[in-house]
Design a protein around this motif. Structure first.
Motif, PDB file in Angstrom:
ATOM      1  N   UNK A   1       0.863  -1.179   0.000  1.00 31.38           N
ATOM      2  CA  UNK A   1       0.000   0.000   0.000  1.00 31.38           C
ATOM      3  C   UNK A   1       0.898   1.227   0.000  1.00 31.38           C
ATOM      4  N   UNK A   2       0.549   2.224  -0.827  1.00 30.26           N
ATOM      5  CA  UNK A   2       1.412   3.388  -0.976  1.00 30.26           C
ATOM      6  C   UNK A   2       0.592   4.678  -0.943  1.00 30.26           C
ATOM      7  N   UNK A   3       1.206   5.774  -0.489  1.00 33.18           N
ATOM      8  CA  UNK A   3       0.518   7.066  -0.491  1.00 33.18           C
ATOM      9  C   UNK A   3       0.392   7.610  -1.907  1.00 33.18           C
ATOM     10  N   UNK A   4      -0.773   8.167  -2.205  1.00 35.93           N
ATOM     11  CA  UNK A   4      -1.042   8.707  -3.538  1.00 35.93           C
ATOM     12  C   UNK A   4      -1.468  10.171  -3.431  1.00 35.93           C
ATOM     13  N   UNK A   5      -1.715  10.778  -4.582  1.00 36.99           N
ATOM     14  CA  UNK A   5      -2.167  12.164  -4.582  1.00 36.99           C
ATOM     15  C   UNK A   5      -3.412  12.323  -3.716  1.00 36.99           C
ATOM     16  N   UNK A   6      -4.251  11.304  -3.739  1.00 33.65           N
ATOM     17  CA  UNK A   6      -5.414  11.251  -2.852  1.00 33.65           C
ATOM     18  C   UNK A   6      -5.416   9.902  -2.154  1.00 33.65           C
ATOM     19  N   UNK A   7      -5.324   9.901  -0.852  1.00 28.78           N
ATOM     20  CA  UNK A   7      -5.413   8.667  -0.083  1.00 28.78           C
ATOM     21  C   UNK A   7      -4.268   7.706  -0.331  1.00 28.78           C
ATOM     22  N   UNK A   8      -4.588   6.414  -0.241  1.00 30.69           N
ATOM     23  CA  UNK A   8      -3.608   5.337  -0.365  1.00 30.69           C
ATOM     24  C   UNK A   8      -4.145   4.265  -1.308  1.00 30.69           C
ATOM     25  N   UNK A   9      -3.226   3.653  -2.054  1.00 27.87           N
ATOM     26  CA  UNK A   9      -3.632   2.650  -3.032  1.00 27.87           C
ATOM     27  C   UNK A   9      -2.920   1.324  -2.750  1.00 27.87           C
ATOM     28  N   UNK A  10      -3.672   0.239  -2.788  1.00 26.59           N
ATOM     29  CA  UNK A  10      -3.114  -1.105  -2.640  1.00 26.59           C
ATOM     30  C   UNK A  10      -2.741  -1.641  -4.012  1.00 26.59           C
ATOM     31  N   UNK A  11      -1.554  -2.194  -4.122  1.00 26.38           N
ATOM     32  CA  UNK A  11      -1.139  -2.773  -5.382  1.00 26.38           C
ATOM     33  C   UNK A  11       0.342  -3.151  -5.352  1.00 26.38           C
ATOM     34  N   UNK A  12       0.649  -4.423  -5.568  1.00 27.47           N
ATOM     35  CA  UNK A  12      -0.306  -5.482  -5.829  1.00 27.47           C
ATOM     36  C   UNK A  12      -0.912  -6.044  -4.544  1.00 27.47           C
ATOM     37  N   UNK A  13      -1.913  -6.898  -4.719  1.00 28.97           N
ATOM     38  CA  UNK A  13      -2.434  -7.737  -3.638  1.00 28.97           C
ATOM     39  C   UNK A  13      -2.574  -9.138  -4.216  1.00 28.97           C
ATOM     40  N   UNK A  14      -1.646 -10.015  -3.842  1.00 25.69           N
ATOM     41  CA  UNK A  14      -1.602 -11.393  -4.324  1.00 25.69           C
ATOM     42  C   UNK A  14      -1.786 -12.337  -3.138  1.00 25.69           C
ATOM     43  N   UNK A  15      -2.551 -13.400  -3.320  1.00 28.72           N
ATOM     44  CA  UNK A  15      -2.736 -14.350  -2.219  1.00 28.72           C
ATOM     45  C   UNK A  15      -3.201 -15.701  -2.745  1.00 28.72           C
ATOM     46  N   UNK A  16      -2.836 -16.732  -2.006  1.00 30.30           N
ATOM     47  CA  UNK A  16      -3.211 -18.093  -2.389  1.00 30.30           C
ATOM     48  C   UNK A  16      -4.710 -18.325  -2.339  1.00 30.30           C
ATOM     49  N   UNK A  17      -5.401 -17.618  -1.441  1.00 37.15           N
ATOM     50  CA  UNK A  17      -6.842 -17.828  -1.294  1.00 37.15           C
ATOM     51  C   UNK A  17      -7.481 -16.566  -0.709  1.00 37.15           C
ATOM     52  N   UNK A  18      -8.812 -16.497  -0.695  1.00 33.97           N
ATOM     53  CA  UNK A  18      -9.483 -15.290  -0.198  1.00 33.97           C
ATOM     54  C   UNK A  18      -9.189 -14.973   1.261  1.00 33.97           C
TER      55      UNK A  18
END
Length: 272
Positions: free
Chosen positions: A184-201
């Motif tokens: 998760x990283x700071x952006x011009x507005x708020x924060x953005x998640x990317x990537x989000x990888x996982x074996x299962x939900x």
């Protein structure tokens, strides 16, 4: 473009509402420092495009912008042709706004699926013991996991992305085995998640909740999910996130074989 000139592209992109990260310049540029192009008229920048190469087999196009006052004069298509030429015979991907989908088809791009941007609000959750700093995981293990979820190996970009001090990078462990990771990283507005990888939900949810717990409460958070991963869309819905934007993920050749059921959050719409 030089590294400094990428700031022009990011400023233009933010004016278009793309909400880039505050520290994107270095990892973006170093992913392929020959792959960013600026179009100028009498030394005045009028448009830009990126064509980032991930080795000999795959590349990704982004930052395709012409300043509003210069649109409709053919400058955009010159930038486009230059980027396509730079990509050579690679399979090319892009995330295009739906309004441009037909134009991209004319250049040989085919729709794979849609990516949906969700917006929500950060909250605090108890962080499970199996969620740890990604920097404690051997880098080669992280690269090997990423290779299964991205169309090409990208260790150079990944190393820079997870080592930006302002980026929060977490891993999910399953008996000491890497079972997912997120940033998760700071952006011009708020924060953005990317990537989000996982074996299962379940691991995806643990990572999601832990990531947003690391940013100030009540700040906006964003997650870009492939619509074809219904579990990813369901995760966004479970935490009250609203759809705010969508893109068409398109490729010039066969859709890359990745484990998309484990892809809960796209790294970026600009570099894939």
């Amino acid at each position: 473009m030089s590294k400094e000139e990428i700031g022009i592209a990011i400023t233009w992109a933010c004016a278009e509402g793309w909400n880039l990260g505050l520290h994107d310049i270095s990892p973006f540029y170093e992913a392929d420092n020959n792959g960013f192009f600026l179009g100028s008229i009498e030394n005045k920048p009028v448009g830009c495009i990126s064509a980032v190469s991930y080795g000999k087999g795959f590349g990704f196009i982004g930052f395709y912008i012409v300043r509003p006052e210069f649109r409709g004069r053919g400058y955009g298509i010159k930038l486009w042709r230059h980027a396509i030429g730079y990509m050579g015979e690679r399979n090319i991907g892009l995330d295009g706004v739906l309004a441009q989908q037909e134009n991209y088809k004319k250049s040989g791009f085919k729709l794979a699926y849609r990516n949906i941007r969700f917006e929500g609000i950060a909250r605090n959750f108890k962080i499970p013991s199996h969620i740890v700093s990604l920097l404690t995981v051997p880098f080669e293990t992280v690269v090997a996991y990423d290779d299964r979820l991205f169309p090409a190996s990208r260790p150079r970009f990944l190393n820079l992305w997870i080592n930006v001090p302002a980026h929060i990078c977490l891993a999910a462990l399953d008996n000491e085995r890497l079972a997912g990771f997120g940033v998760i990283r700071p952006c011009q507005k708020g924060f953005k998640i990317g990537p989000l990888f996982a074996d299962n939900p379940e691991f995806a949810q643990d990572l999601f909740c832990s990531l947003i717990s690391h940013v100030p409460s009540h700040k906006c958070v964003y997650l870009d999910t492939p619509e074809v991963n219904t579990e990813a869309v369901g995760l966004a819905g479970k935490y009250g996130m609203a759809r705010v934007f969508e893109t068409a993920r398109m490729y010039t050749k066969t859709e890359p074989k990745i484990e998309i059921e484990k892809l809960f959050g796209v790294t970026s719409f600009e570099l894939g």
